[in-house]
Design an enzyme around this catalytic site. Sequence first.
Site, PDB file in Angstrom:
ATOM      1  CE1 TYR A 140      -4.132   1.710   0.707  1.00 14.34           C
ATOM      2  CE2 TYR A 140      -3.189   2.515   2.750  1.00 14.34           C
ATOM      3  CZ  TYR A 140      -4.205   2.520   1.823  1.00 14.34           C
ATOM      4  OH  TYR A 140      -5.295   3.331   2.014  1.00 14.34           O
ATOM      5  CG  HIS A 145      -4.020   4.282  -3.272  1.00 13.36           C
ATOM      6  ND1 HIS A 145      -5.232   4.310  -3.926  1.00 13.36           N
ATOM      7  CD2 HIS A 145      -4.060   3.190  -2.463  1.00 13.36           C
ATOM      8  CE1 HIS A 145      -5.969   3.279  -3.532  1.00 13.36           C
ATOM      9  NE2 HIS A 145      -5.286   2.584  -2.640  1.00 13.36           N
ATOM     10  CD  GLU A 211      -6.640  -1.772  -5.115  1.00 11.31           C
ATOM     11  OE1 GLU A 211      -5.811  -2.673  -4.882  1.00 11.31           O
ATOM     12  OE2 GLU A 211      -7.220  -1.129  -4.215  1.00 11.31           O
ATOM     13  CE1 TYR A 256     -10.591  -0.663   6.935  1.00  8.08           C
ATOM     14  CE2 TYR A 256     -12.909  -0.504   6.316  1.00  8.08           C
ATOM     15  CZ  TYR A 256     -11.769   0.058   6.846  1.00  8.08           C
ATOM     16  OH  TYR A 256     -11.804   1.337   7.305  1.00  8.08           O
TER      17      TYR A 256
HETATM   18 MN    MN Z   1      -4.111  -3.690  -4.240  1.00  9.85          MN
END
Ligand code: MN
Length: 427
Positions: A140, A145, A211, A256
């Site tokens: 990540y 982002h 993504e 999540y």
């Molecule tokens: Mn991803």
Amino acid sequence: MSDLSNSADLHNLRSWIDAPAGSDFPIQNIPFGICSSGTRPPRPCTRIGNRVIDLRALAEADLLNGLGIDPGVFSAPVLNPLMAHGKAGIRRLRRHLIELFREDNDFLRDRKRVVEEAVMPVDEVTMHLPVEVGDYTDFYSSREHATNVGTMFRGAENALMPNWLHLPVGYHGRASSVVISGTAIQRPMGQMRPNADEPPVFGPSKQLDIELETAFITFQGKPLGQRITTEEAEDHIFGMVLFNDWSARDIQSWEYVPLGPFLGKNFGSSMSPWIVTLDALEPFRTNGPAQDPEPLPYLRTRGPGSFDIRLEASIIPKNGLETTICHTNFKYLYWTMAQQLAHHTVNGCNVRAGDVMASGTISGPDAGSFGSLLELTWRGTKPLTLADGSQRKFLEDGDTVVIQGHCERDDLHIGFGEVRGEILPAG
Ligand code: MN
């Protein structure tokens, strides 16, 4: 042979196999993949221009001897056995292939029967997943982002979590659903809670997203309990691919907490077929963003650790026109691949040949450089208008997404080809 990555000859190198100007696959690239065709079962290959070169055929003609590489690896249906020869072995093979195919070497060119057997038009082969993926980790690592997503979900004040600038955040993904470019992706069914005042519902995802990522593929790492340092990390990296980490935002946002991504992510992740080595990318090495605060010692690196790789994504509706929706660059990523791998193994976690480590969505500083529809449409509040006049908040059934990537400097162009996938209706 001299180190071509540092040679003035590099730019002038040509192959006796023609590579059209601007091709992603000049002789300076020599990526690795797995192809099949007609009666040929899957086997290792490389590519120059629009020609795929069957390495098994070259090995059977005794043209890959003397490299310290077991010839049996060229009959395997995945690259993992070849990768057991490590960075040094792959480097010897790549340089040998460049020698065999360079314009001023007629040794192979004049062996017409071998050439006829080994060199095939790209449209006559089928490409397969190049490695048996043991584990898939997704990072990540784009600050832009993480900031965009954090701003949407928590507000601008709390956009970056307190850990983000201190370590490369990541999670363990699902290896079984990593698929080769061209594989259709079925819209996932799942549980979501579109209205916070009402109970959750079950159905097809209504917020299916892309993504835009890259991924690196690892060589065999160290035994369990031993770490890979940032200095050693690139010796454990075979190369890079383009990666579309399809995501169902509505499933993701409900499920999540507190353990992170699960069914909103693991219904499919698409990989481009050609693994481009870090040696091929070396002329495009560059600095990533300055890191402040300075990372802890185990994450510190010397010298430029990023690469200038231009990336773009487009949507092609069913029977419609292609619309480019994003231009971004790998160099925007805050954490480098070396830092990701050092962090991944600092606790003694062992990586294996064929593990896939994805970058996380790559977003740049401006609105046209965001690597997901979530950001491009700001959570659906600003729909995109495509070339055919239709609008998108998220993906629709029949949409095909194409991600492309290449490096360019002076006259040298090295690319990845593409990763492509079409969305099928939920089953
Ligand atoms: Mn991803």
